[in-house]
Write an enzyme that holds these catalytic residues in place. Structure first.
Site, PDB file in Angstrom:
ATOM      1  CD  GLN A  17      -3.494   3.613  -8.072  1.00 54.66           C
ATOM      2  OE1 GLN A  17      -4.591   3.996  -7.741  1.00 54.66           O
ATOM      3  NE2 GLN A  17      -3.325   2.923  -9.189  1.00 54.66           N
ATOM      4  NE  ARG A  38      16.076   2.201  -9.169  1.00 53.05           N
ATOM      5  CZ  ARG A  38      16.120   0.945  -8.805  1.00 53.05           C
ATOM      6  NH1 ARG A  38      17.279   0.322  -8.697  1.00 53.05           N
ATOM      7  NH2 ARG A  38      15.016   0.280  -8.586  1.00 53.05           N
ATOM      8  CG  LEU A  72      19.577   9.458  -1.533  1.00 54.77           C
ATOM      9  CD1 LEU A  72      20.604  10.581  -1.641  1.00 54.77           C
ATOM     10  CD2 LEU A  72      18.725   9.649  -0.276  1.00 54.77           C
ATOM     11  CB  THR A  74      18.958   4.270  -0.899  1.00 56.21           C
ATOM     12  OG1 THR A  74      18.129   3.475  -1.738  1.00 56.21           O
ATOM     13  CG2 THR A  74      18.359   5.639  -0.722  1.00 56.21           C
ATOM     14  CG  PHE A  97      10.961  -0.486  -1.679  1.00 54.80           C
ATOM     15  CD1 PHE A  97      10.994   0.075  -2.948  1.00 54.80           C
ATOM     16  CD2 PHE A  97      11.544   0.213  -0.639  1.00 54.80           C
ATOM     17  CE1 PHE A  97      11.584   1.302  -3.178  1.00 54.80           C
ATOM     18  CE2 PHE A  97      12.133   1.449  -0.852  1.00 54.80           C
ATOM     19  CZ  PHE A  97      12.153   1.995  -2.125  1.00 54.80           C
ATOM     20  CE  LYS A 137       9.778  -7.950  -6.361  1.00 57.55           C
ATOM     21  NZ  LYS A 137      10.693  -7.533  -7.417  1.00 57.55           N
ATOM     22  CE1 TYR A 139       3.216  -3.132 -10.026  1.00 56.61           C
ATOM     23  CE2 TYR A 139       3.774  -5.356 -10.706  1.00 56.61           C
ATOM     24  CZ  TYR A 139       4.132  -4.028 -10.530  1.00 56.61           C
ATOM     25  OH  TYR A 139       5.392  -3.604 -10.855  1.00 56.61           O
ATOM     26  CD  GLU A 140      -6.197  -2.153  -7.727  1.00 59.60           C
ATOM     27  OE1 GLU A 140      -5.663  -1.158  -7.246  1.00 59.60           O
ATOM     28  OE2 GLU A 140      -7.187  -2.699  -7.218  1.00 59.60           O
ATOM     29  CG  ASP A 169      -2.477  -0.271  -6.708  1.00 61.33           C
ATOM     30  OD1 ASP A 169      -1.891  -1.141  -6.039  1.00 61.33           O
ATOM     31  OD2 ASP A 169      -2.364  -0.183  -7.935  1.00 61.33           O
ATOM     32  N   GLY A 248     -26.958  -4.366  -0.090  1.00 58.77           N
ATOM     33  CA  GLY A 248     -27.604  -4.280   1.216  1.00 58.77           C
ATOM     34  C   GLY A 248     -28.968  -4.924   1.200  1.00 58.77           C
ATOM     35  N   GLY A 249     -29.860  -4.429   2.015  1.00 54.94           N
ATOM     36  CA  GLY A 249     -31.181  -5.044   2.123  1.00 54.94           C
ATOM     37  C   GLY A 249     -32.155  -4.555   1.059  1.00 54.94           C
ATOM     38  CD  GLN A 273     -34.284   4.233   0.858  1.00 54.49           C
ATOM     39  OE1 GLN A 273     -34.896   5.087   0.237  1.00 54.49           O
ATOM     40  NE2 GLN A 273     -33.531   4.500   1.888  1.00 54.49           N
TER      41      GLN A 273
HETATM   42  N1  COA Z   1      18.210   3.635  -4.923  1.00 54.37           N
HETATM   43  C1  COA Z   1      18.663   2.390  -5.120  1.00 54.37           C
HETATM   44  N2  COA Z   1      17.894   1.311  -5.189  1.00 54.37           N
HETATM   45  C2  COA Z   1      16.573   1.517  -5.058  1.00 54.37           C
HETATM   46  C3  COA Z   1      16.018   2.782  -4.839  1.00 54.37           C
HETATM   47  C4  COA Z   1      16.903   3.878  -4.784  1.00 54.37           C
HETATM   48  N3  COA Z   1      16.465   5.123  -4.581  1.00 54.37           N
HETATM   49  N4  COA Z   1      14.685   2.662  -4.764  1.00 54.37           N
HETATM   50  C5  COA Z   1      14.420   1.374  -4.902  1.00 54.37           C
HETATM   51  N5  COA Z   1      15.545   0.663  -5.083  1.00 54.37           N
HETATM   52  C6  COA Z   1      15.681  -0.764  -5.280  1.00 54.37           C
HETATM   53  C7  COA Z   1      15.228  -1.549  -4.087  1.00 54.37           C
HETATM   54  O1  COA Z   1      16.244  -1.585  -3.102  1.00 54.37           O
HETATM   55  C8  COA Z   1      14.953  -2.889  -4.708  1.00 54.37           C
HETATM   56  O2  COA Z   1      16.180  -3.575  -4.939  1.00 54.37           O
HETATM   57  P1  COA Z   1      16.426  -5.145  -4.568  1.00 54.37           P
HETATM   58  O3  COA Z   1      15.243  -5.894  -5.095  1.00 54.37           O
HETATM   59  O4  COA Z   1      17.725  -5.445  -5.263  1.00 54.37           O
HETATM   60  O5  COA Z   1      16.525  -5.271  -3.107  1.00 54.37           O
HETATM   61  C9  COA Z   1      14.388  -2.470  -6.064  1.00 54.37           C
HETATM   62  O6  COA Z   1      14.837  -1.157  -6.318  1.00 54.37           O
HETATM   63  C10 COA Z   1      12.862  -2.297  -6.081  1.00 54.37           C
HETATM   64  O7  COA Z   1      12.313  -3.443  -5.760  1.00 54.37           O
HETATM   65  P2  COA Z   1      10.739  -3.674  -5.790  1.00 54.37           P
HETATM   66  O8  COA Z   1      10.009  -2.741  -4.923  1.00 54.37           O
HETATM   67  O9  COA Z   1      10.545  -5.106  -5.445  1.00 54.37           O
HETATM   68  O10 COA Z   1      10.323  -3.305  -7.287  1.00 54.37           O
HETATM   69  P3  COA Z   1       9.619  -4.163  -8.427  1.00 54.37           P
HETATM   70  O11 COA Z   1       9.480  -3.242  -9.561  1.00 54.37           O
HETATM   71  O12 COA Z   1      10.328  -5.437  -8.684  1.00 54.37           O
HETATM   72  O13 COA Z   1       8.185  -4.534  -7.830  1.00 54.37           O
HETATM   73  C11 COA Z   1       6.067  -4.055  -6.826  1.00 54.37           C
HETATM   74  C12 COA Z   1       7.148  -3.599  -7.806  1.00 54.37           C
HETATM   75  C13 COA Z   1       5.037  -2.956  -6.751  1.00 54.37           C
HETATM   76  C14 COA Z   1       5.416  -5.344  -7.348  1.00 54.37           C
HETATM   77  C15 COA Z   1       6.709  -4.302  -5.456  1.00 54.37           C
HETATM   78  O14 COA Z   1       7.369  -3.126  -5.050  1.00 54.37           O
HETATM   79  C16 COA Z   1       5.704  -4.682  -4.383  1.00 54.37           C
HETATM   80  O15 COA Z   1       5.221  -5.804  -4.312  1.00 54.37           O
HETATM   81  N6  COA Z   1       5.420  -3.750  -3.467  1.00 54.37           N
HETATM   82  C17 COA Z   1       4.578  -3.979  -2.320  1.00 54.37           C
HETATM   83  C18 COA Z   1       3.134  -4.016  -2.701  1.00 54.37           C
HETATM   84  C19 COA Z   1       2.707  -2.791  -3.432  1.00 54.37           C
HETATM   85  O16 COA Z   1       2.783  -1.698  -2.935  1.00 54.37           O
HETATM   86  N7  COA Z   1       2.182  -3.018  -4.616  1.00 54.37           N
HETATM   87  C20 COA Z   1       1.375  -2.031  -5.284  1.00 54.37           C
HETATM   88  C21 COA Z   1       2.044  -1.082  -6.029  1.00 54.37           C
HETATM   89  S1  COA Z   1       0.816  -0.010  -6.655  1.00 54.37           S
END
Ligand code: COA
Length: 416
Positions: A17, A38, A72, A74, A97, A137, A139-140, A169, A248-249, A273
């Site tokens: 998000q 991916r 892709l 990557t 990521f 890592k 989340y919200e 998020d 607020g106040g 108010q």
């Molecule tokens: N092709 C190949 N690999 C890909 C890819 C692609 N197109 N897109 C992503 N990947 C891989 C990444 O390289 C990574 O691999 P690695 O861990 O082996 O290096 C993996 O997919 C994704 O990792 P990650 O982002 O850590 O995913 P996750 O599902 O484990 O964690 C979150 C999810 C949201 C917890 C984490 O991304 C995070 O903390 N993000 C930052 C904070 C954030 O934005 N959180 C809120 C989300 S709403």
């Protein structure tokens, strides 16, 4: 109509998000946003909380409108090569990521800056770089806890509480959008790209600014006069949860209206108010309160504020939340009905303003989403459907100079 961000090319390496909310906003305003996903699976939200089998979930469609999708891999050399070409001709790369993922993929800030010194690299992380939690890592709800929202939300006799609003998020995504636009203006002056980083903790804390205000006031005077704990309750040395008190106040509270016994949303928010005390008394049919020393000033009212709210609830008992607001608005009293998602979805004003929009999707049919909350005099952002997974892969590859045979080969080895 030319949109202000037309001509800005954005590599959208985001998921879930926080990142998608940012790039969606930029896409509404005209940027060419290419979501890199991916192959085979794509953004995890395509599959999360599905309501129609085999169709992208609303979680995805509502955060990825107006974008293109390029699949892709990557991590494969061929995928990296495509990404490098894209980087060379893009203005912005946005990613959210987990910590270190982009570096592990071989695209550190240094490498990206080397490939395209004019490119802006924008990141969301849970915590800022160098923070003692920067490996986490997030989340919200984790962000809401880390940013001070949870400890200050809810009731004093209950646990810390998470807000339904996406403070961690989407809010972080909005901060990132401001950072990107600022860096783009900066680039016009310097010709150089830069790294823009926003942490979810910081973005939540930014919205909890008034609670940091309260912490300092509490430490100085030992109490917070606008909280329900004052003057009868106890304060510790940390900002308490204040229930539905106004921040607020001016005191305010969620008050019951006609039908509250069976309808969990038959409530209004009512604000007292200071300068509106006279109209409030008139609206309530309590003219004797206007000059009564026990009610006349905010200070005098505070010790029995809940008695006052109780009187207002008595007045509200035979009025629906909508009837009540229709009366109170005539007296200039800041108030609103507690609206449900159903009521918001069907609100004609929100439909007319483009805040709630109906979008046609190739697989889902039509669905509702929240359109741009930012309105312009010269532009009405149009919301188009989110892309299917890989819908624009061949189109993007062709624009990068790949031949039909090259594209076929990339498909064969599942690099795209
Ligand atoms: N092709 C190949 N690999 C890909 C890819 C692609 N197109 N897109 C992503 N990947 C891989 C990444 O390289 C990574 O691999 P690695 O861990 O082996 O290096 C993996 O997919 C994704 O990792 P990650 O982002 O850590 O995913 P996750 O599902 O484990 O964690 C979150 C999810 C949201 C917890 C984490 O991304 C995070 O903390 N993000 C930052 C904070 C954030 O934005 N959180 C809120 C989300 S709403």
């Amino acid at each position: 109509m030319t949109k202000p961000l037309e001509g800005i090319k954005i590599i959208d390496f985001t998921h879930v998000q926080a990142g998608p909310a940012c790039t969606q906003l930029l896409a509404w305003f005209g940027a060419d946003v290419i979501k890199v996903e991916r192959p085979g699976s794509g953004d995890v939200t395509r599959n999360q909380l599905r309501d129609i089998p085999d169709a992208d979930a609303l979680y995805f469609t509502m955060l990825n409108s107006n974008k293109k999708s390029l699949t892709l891999d990557t991590k494969k050399p061929e995928g990296k090569e495509v990404l490098e070409k894209l980087i060379r001709e893009s203005d912005v790369l946005v990613e959210n990521f987990g910590p270190g993922a982009l570096d592990r993929m071989g695209f550190s800030w240094e490498r990206l800056n080397e490939l395209n010194p004019k490119m802006i690299v924008a990141s969301v992380k849970g915590f800022s770089d160098g923070h003692h939690y920067d490996d986490l890592k997030v989340y919200e709800n984790v962000a809401q806890c880390a940013g001070g929202a949870a400890s200050t939300t809810g009731f004093w006799d209950g646990p810390p509480t998470i807000s339904a609003a996406a403070l961690g998020d989407s809010n972080t995504g909005m901060h990132l959008a401001i950072g990107i636009l600022t860096a783009l203006i900066g680039r016009d002056k310097t010709g150089k790209g830069q790294k823009v980083a926003v942490s979810m903790q910081d973005s939540v804390l930014n919205l909890c600014r008034v609670k940091l205000r309260d912490q300092q006031r509490l430490e100085r005077v030992g109490y917070l006069e606008e909280y329900p704990q004052y003057p009868h309750g106890e304060f510790s040395d940390v900002v308490p949860r204040g229930g539905n008190a106004g921040g607020g106040g001016q005191p305010g509270w969620v008050l019951k209206c006609k039908g509250w016994e069976t309808d969990p949303n038959a409530y209004i928010y009512f604000t007292i108010q200071g300068h509106a005390w006279e109209p409030i008394c008139k609206a309530l049919g309590k003219p004797e309160w206007i000059d009564d020393p026990a009610y006349k000033t905010a200070e005098a009212r505070q010790p029995h504020i809940f008695e006052i709210f109780g009187t207002i609830e008595g007045w509200l008992a035979d009025k629906t939340k909508f009837e009540a607001v229709d009366i109170l608005r005539k007296f200039d009293i800041p108030c609103a009905p507690v609206l449900t998602m159903k009521e918001l979805a069907n609100d004609p004003s929100l439909r007319a303003s483009g805040t709630i929009v109906e979008v046609q999707h190739k697989k889902r049919g039509s669905y509702l989403t929240v359109g741009s909350p930012i309105k312009f005099s010269d532009m009405k952002p149009e919301v188009t459907a989110s892309p299917l997974l890989g819908e624009h892969t061949d189109e993007v590859l062709t624009s990068l100079g790949y031949s039909r045979q090259d594209i076929f080969n990339l498909h064969e080895i599942k690099a795209v």
